[in-house]
Design a protein around this motif. Structure first.
Motif, PDB file in Angstrom:
ATOM      1  N   ARG A 226       0.835  -1.209   0.000  1.00  0.00           N
ATOM      2  CA  ARG A 226       0.000   0.000   0.000  1.00  0.00           C
ATOM      3  C   ARG A 226       0.867   1.255   0.000  1.00  0.00           C
ATOM      4  N   ALA A 227       1.946   1.249   0.795  1.00  0.00           N
ATOM      5  CA  ALA A 227       2.840   2.409   0.838  1.00  0.00           C
ATOM      6  C   ALA A 227       3.501   2.652  -0.516  1.00  0.00           C
ATOM      7  N   ASN A 228       3.837   1.560  -1.222  1.00  0.00           N
ATOM      8  CA  ASN A 228       4.451   1.702  -2.548  1.00  0.00           C
ATOM      9  C   ASN A 228       3.538   2.407  -3.533  1.00  0.00           C
ATOM     10  N   HIS A 229       2.234   2.246  -3.370  1.00  0.00           N
ATOM     11  CA  HIS A 229       1.277   2.830  -4.307  1.00  0.00           C
ATOM     12  C   HIS A 229       0.668   4.129  -3.797  1.00  0.00           C
ATOM     13  N   SER A 230       1.178   4.609  -2.665  1.00  0.00           N
ATOM     14  CA  SER A 230       0.646   5.844  -2.091  1.00  0.00           C
ATOM     15  C   SER A 230       1.236   7.070  -2.791  1.00  0.00           C
TER      16      SER A 230
ATOM     17  N   GLY B 227       8.518   8.919   2.773  1.00  0.00           N
ATOM     18  CA  GLY B 227       8.379   7.486   2.967  1.00  0.00           C
ATOM     19  C   GLY B 227       7.774   7.121   4.305  1.00  0.00           C
ATOM     20  N   SER B 228       8.187   7.784   5.385  1.00  0.00           N
ATOM     21  CA  SER B 228       7.678   7.452   6.716  1.00  0.00           C
ATOM     22  C   SER B 228       6.198   7.763   6.833  1.00  0.00           C
ATOM     23  N   LEU B 229       5.769   8.890   6.239  1.00  0.00           N
ATOM     24  CA  LEU B 229       4.361   9.265   6.275  1.00  0.00           C
ATOM     25  C   LEU B 229       3.522   8.267   5.484  1.00  0.00           C
ATOM     26  N   ARG B 230       3.992   7.875   4.299  1.00  0.00           N
ATOM     27  CA  ARG B 230       3.269   6.900   3.498  1.00  0.00           C
ATOM     28  C   ARG B 230       3.118   5.579   4.252  1.00  0.00           C
ATOM     29  N   TYR B 231       4.187   5.177   4.920  1.00  0.00           N
ATOM     30  CA  TYR B 231       4.156   3.904   5.634  1.00  0.00           C
ATOM     31  C   TYR B 231       3.224   3.974   6.834  1.00  0.00           C
ATOM     32  N   PHE B 232       3.272   5.075   7.572  1.00  0.00           N
ATOM     33  CA  PHE B 232       2.417   5.208   8.747  1.00  0.00           C
ATOM     34  C   PHE B 232       0.950   5.215   8.336  1.00  0.00           C
ATOM     35  N   ALA B 233       0.637   5.925   7.245  1.00  0.00           N
ATOM     36  CA  ALA B 233      -0.742   5.947   6.747  1.00  0.00           C
ATOM     37  C   ALA B 233      -1.170   4.554   6.300  1.00  0.00           C
TER      38      ALA B 233
ATOM     39  N   LEU C 139      -2.088   2.433   9.360  1.00  0.00           N
ATOM     40  CA  LEU C 139      -3.418   2.746   9.883  1.00  0.00           C
ATOM     41  C   LEU C 139      -4.515   2.147   9.003  1.00  0.00           C
ATOM     42  N   ALA C 140      -4.309   2.171   7.682  1.00  0.00           N
ATOM     43  CA  ALA C 140      -5.321   1.650   6.770  1.00  0.00           C
ATOM     44  C   ALA C 140      -5.428   0.127   6.855  1.00  0.00           C
ATOM     45  N   GLU C 141      -4.288  -0.554   6.903  1.00  0.00           N
ATOM     46  CA  GLU C 141      -4.304  -2.021   6.850  1.00  0.00           C
ATOM     47  C   GLU C 141      -4.767  -2.667   8.149  1.00  0.00           C
TER      48      GLU C 141
ATOM     49  N   ILE D  77      11.589  -1.354   9.579  1.00  0.00           N
ATOM     50  CA  ILE D  77      10.881  -1.437   8.310  1.00  0.00           C
ATOM     51  C   ILE D  77      10.049  -0.162   8.173  1.00  0.00           C
ATOM     52  N   GLY D  78       9.871   0.294   6.938  1.00  0.00           N
ATOM     53  CA  GLY D  78       9.003   1.441   6.707  1.00  0.00           C
ATOM     54  C   GLY D  78       9.534   2.759   7.222  1.00  0.00           C
ATOM     55  N   GLY D  79      10.846   2.953   7.186  1.00  0.00           N
ATOM     56  CA  GLY D  79      11.403   4.243   7.565  1.00  0.00           C
ATOM     57  C   GLY D  79      11.371   4.528   9.051  1.00  0.00           C
ATOM     58  N   GLY D  80      11.481   3.503   9.889  1.00  0.00           N
ATOM     59  CA  GLY D  80      11.612   3.754  11.314  1.00  0.00           C
ATOM     60  C   GLY D  80      10.776   2.881  12.223  1.00  0.00           C
TER      61      GLY D  80
END
Length: 380
Positions: A192-196, A201-207, A210-212, A250-253
């Motif tokens: 999901r973060a890859n397609h955000s 990167g950290s914001l995409r991963y955190f979002a 929360l979604a998953e 993983i995911g920038g932190g």
């Protein structure tokens, strides 16, 4: 470097298509910095960047006898390329960590998004012969596995990354990874973060987290693991997440595997122990950003030497597996720890810091602090 020594060659590989073309500008900057340093320090530099991940990997492998050091420029995907290009060869890998993610670089306390500092450290390490030898994970497809394109995730037939020394050319995939093999929820989050389209990167991963976590699935795995003490455990696990970690982040932190050490010859098996409630999820997320994720009773943890992961008769079909942020394919797989298989160029100060900060004693203290038994992984 003395005049009697053979003049060394540094190969560089970048990712020109990353970050809407910004990667190409950074690649050019790194090549220029390395070239100028080479004139002063007595080494040559060659750019082996290809048109794609697979093309770059093929180039680096085909010309491995022509260079002494490999430098990769980019995020964790480029670590995956470097690990599969020079892993188990003894050739040192330099990392210029840019863009999002960079979890492997963070784990080694290497500079992130500081290009000049990173190149200066690599050059200093080359001149001084300073490096650390770290473990890698090795994931191999078992019969019935399906490979996927490393970048797009599109399932392929006979595709995927295959090591150039693989014994069976028909194998679906056979590759090293430096960070984590994500087999469930964490793979879905990464996808999901890859397609955000969110910035950073950290914001995409955190979002994506929360979604998953709002619609967890019950994936079905059958696990056969050889533990650190040599005993074998075999059982089904119905869980939203299974991770086989070599590094911590993983995911920038997000510190999914806080007990991981890069030089212990072991991997860390982490899974969600039960379907968590909302309060447990919130608690686990908060702990994931302060190094105490495994203090949460939501998670199971064991150290393993190798593990086979196949589909259980029950449970949902797990998502595409991912390692170092790149797609691999679908189960079944075998994963094993490769002791000190990757040589990484680091400044002497980082070598000293690693020995202190990630010592066995420091990790044992963290395990005890979190209330777990260091041998069984269970809470005490």
């Amino acid at each position: 470097m003395s005049e009697t020594q053979k003049r060394a060659t540094v190969a560089m590989v970048g990712n020109p298509v990353s970050d809407k073309g910004r990667g190409a500008r950074i690649d050019a900057q790194v090549f220029d910095l390395l070239t100028r340093a080479g004139l002063r320090r007595g080494f040559d530099v060659t750019d082996l960047t290809g048109s794609s991940f697979d093309d770059s990997l093929a180039r680096v492998r085909a010309r491995r006898n022509e260079y002494d050091y490999l430098v990769v420029v980019g995020g964790d995907g480029m670590i995956a390329l470097g690990a599969n290009a020079v892993g188990a060869s003894g050739k040192p890998l330099g990392v210029v960590a840019t863009g999002s993610g960079n979890d492997f670089a963070r784990g080694l306390s290497l500079p992130v998004n500081k290009v000049e500092t990173a190149v200066e450290g690599i050059v200093g390490a080359i001149v001084r012969g300073s490096h650390v030898d770290v473990d890698m994970g090795h994931v191999t497809a078992l019969p019935g596995a399906v490979a996927a394109d490393p970048t797009t995730g599109e399932e392929t037939v006979g595709g995927g990354i295959v090591r150039d020394d693989a014994a069976d050319d028909a194998i679906a995939f056979d590759r090293f990874y430096a960070g984590m093999l994500s087999c469930g929820l964490d793979a879905s989050i990464n996808d999901r973060a890859n397609h955000s389209h969110l910035p950073g990167g950290s914001l995409r991963y955190f979002a994506a987290v929360l979604a998953e976590v709002t619609h967890l699935k019950r994936y079905g795995y059958h696990i056969r693991a050889t533990l650190a003490d040599g005993t074998v455990e075999e059982h089904d696990v119905i869980t939203p997440m299974v991770t086989v970690a070599n590094s911590r982040h993983i995911g920038g932190g997000l510190e999914v595997s806080p007990y991981s050490r890069l030089d212990d010859g072991l991997l860390d098996l982490i899974w969600i122990d039960h379907m968590p409630g909302a309060l447990e999820i919130a608690d686990a997320i908060s702990k994931g950003y302060n190094g105490r994720l495994l203090a949460s009773h939501v998670f199971g943890w064991k150290r393993v030497r190798d593990i086979e992961i196949t589909r259980a008769d029950e449970g949902d079909e797990p998502p595409l597996l991912m390692a170092d942020g790149e797609y691999i394919g679908r189960l079944p797989v075998r994963v094993r720890a490769c002791d000190h298989a990757l040589r990484v160029l680091v400044p002497p100060a980082v070598v000293a810091w690693q020995r202190h900060e990630r010592s066995e004693r420091a990790v044992l203290d963290a395990i005890t602090r979190d209330g777990r038994d260091p041998v069984t992984g269970a809470f005490v």
